[in-house]
Enzyme design. Structure first.
Site, short mmCIF file in Angstrom:
data_model
loop_
_atom_site.label_atom_id
_atom_site.label_comp_id
_atom_site.label_asym_id
_atom_site.label_seq_id
_atom_site.Cartn_x
_atom_site.Cartn_y
_atom_site.Cartn_z
CB SER A 198 60.30 11.61 79.30
OG SER A 198 60.12 11.53 80.69
CE1 TYR A 226 64.89 9.33 79.22
CE2 TYR A 226 63.50 10.36 80.87
CZ TYR A 226 63.65 9.50 79.81
OH TYR A 226 62.56 8.80 79.34
CE LYS A 271 63.14 10.28 76.21
NZ LYS A 271 63.02 9.58 74.90
#
Ligand SMILES: NC(=O)c1ccc[n+]([C@@H]2O[C@H](COP(=O)([O-])OP(=O)(O)OC[C@H]3O[C@@H](n4cnc5c(N)ncnc54)[C@H](O)[C@@H]3O)[C@@H](O)[C@H]2O)c1
Length: 275
Positions: free
Chosen positions: A153, A166, A170
Site C-alpha cells: 500500500s 498497517y 505493508k
C-alpha cells in the site's frame, strides 16, 4: 490467439471480494487455473462459480491466511488439484486503524499477522516445490519463470496517519519482496510488490462517519472513509479519482506475464499518478 497464462497455476489469497476477486478473474481469463481463498466461504465460492461459468478453472480453499497450517493447505490445494504452482498473489487483508496512543496490541499484531506473517508462511510452504521444480528445469536446460506478487500500500511506502500497524506491515512486505527476489532469483522466481493508493472497495467506499464496519472472524472492524476526506483525497490524485478494482488487478497482472520476466524485487505504485 493463445492466452498469456495458459497452463499456469495461481494462488490468490483474499479473492472472494474486491481487488483479489478481480485479480483471480483476470488471471483465469488469461488461462490460469486459480486457487481461490477467502476468510468467508460464500464469496470464495462465488468467485469460483463465476470463473467456471466463464469457461475457466478454479477451486476454493476457504479459511483465514493467519490460521496455523493454512499455508501448507493452500499450496497443497494447488498441487493436488492442478499438479503445479506458478503464481502466488498475497492479497488477503484489511485495515484496523487507530492513532498510536489508542492502538491495542491486538490491533498491531493482527495487521502484522495478516499482511506480513501470512505471506511469509505461504512462500515458505511453496519453497520445496519451487526449488525442486527449478532444479529439474535447470537440469533439462529450461528457464521457467514463476511469479510472486505481494500486495502493499502507499501507506507502507510513504506512511499514513492512523495506520501505524498497517503501514509497518505493508512496509514489511516490501522488505520480504526484496529479500525473496534475491533469494529466489536462482530459481527463476520474479518477486515484486504492488502498492495501491486509493482503490474503490469496501475498505474505502463505506462511509466511516456512518459507522461502517466489516466482520473479521467475529470481530467488528470499522472501515471506510469519511465522504469529505474521500473527496479531498481524490482531488489529490492526478488521474482525478480513486482506482477501480479491475484497474488494480491490471497492475498485478503486469507482474504475472512473461513480459516482466526480467523485473524482480520492485515495488510498483498503482495510485493514479499520486506519488
Ligand atoms: N482498497 C484500497 O484502497 C487498498 C489500498 C492499498 C492496499 N490495499 C490492499 O489490497 C488488498 C485487498 O483489499 P481490498 O480493498 O480488495 O479489500 P476487500 O475487503 O474488498 O477484499 C479483501 C478480501 O480479503 C479477505 N480477507 C481478509 N482477511 C483475510 C484473512 N485473514 N484470510 C483470508 N482472507 C481474508 C476478505 O474477506 C475480503 O474478501 C489488501 O491487502 C489491502 O490492504 C487496498
Amino acid at each position: 490467439m493463445s492466452k498469456k497464462l495458459e497452463g499456469k497455476v495461481a494462488l490468490v489469497s483474499g479473492s472472494g471480494r474486491g481487488i483479489g476477486r478481480e485479480i483471480a478473474l483476470k488471471l483465469a481469463g488469461e488461462g490460469a487455473r486459480v486457487v481461490i481463498n477467502d476468510l468467508d466461504a460464500e464469496p470464495a465460492k462465488k468467485t469460483v462459480a463465476d470463473i467456471v461459468a466463464a469457461g475457466g478453472q478454479a477451486v476454493a480453499c476457504a479459511g483465514s491466511v493467519t490460521e496455523a497450517g493454512f499455508a501448507e493447505r493452500f499450496v497443497g490445494t494447488a498441487l493436488e488439484s492442478y499438479g503445479g504452482l506458478d503464481i502466488v498473489v498475497n492479497n488477503a487483508g484489511y485495515t484496523w486503524d487507530n492513532v498510536v496512543q489508542k492502538m491495542t496490541d491486538d490491533q498491531w499484531e493482527a495487521m502484522l499477522a495478516v499482511h506480513l506473517t501470512a505471506p511469509f508462511r505461504i512462500l515458505r510452504a511453496a519453497s520445496s516445490f519451487i526449488r525442486e521444480m527449478a532444479k529439474k528445469e535447470a537440469d533439462e536446460g529450461r528457464e521457467v519463470f514463476r511469479k510472486v506478487v505481494n500486495i502493499s500500500s502507499t501507506s507502507g511506502v510513504y506512511g499514513n496517519a492512523g495506520q501505524a500497524n498497517y503501514a509497518a506491515a505493508k512496509a514489511g512486505i516490501n522488505g520480504l519482496t526484496k529479500a525473496m527476489a534475491k533469494e529466489w532469483g536462482r530459481y527463476k522466481v520474479n518477486v515484486n510488490s504492488v502498492a495501491f493508493g486509493l482503490i474503490r472497495t469496501r475498505l474505502t467506499e463505506a462511509d466511516a462517519s456512518a459507522g461502517a464496519s466489516i466482520d473479521i472472524e467475529g470481530q467488528k472492524i470499522r472501515v471506510g472513509v469519511n465522504p469529505q476526506i474521500l473527496k479531498n483525497a481524490e482531488a489529490m490524485i492526478p488521474l482525478g479519482r480513486g482506482g477501480m478494482p479491475e484497474e488494480a488487478a491490471g497492475a498485478v497482472y503486469l507482474f504475472c506475464i512473461p513480459e516482466s520476466n526480467y523485473v524482480s524485487g520492485q515495488v510498483l505504485v498503482c495510485g493514479g499518478g499520486r506519488p
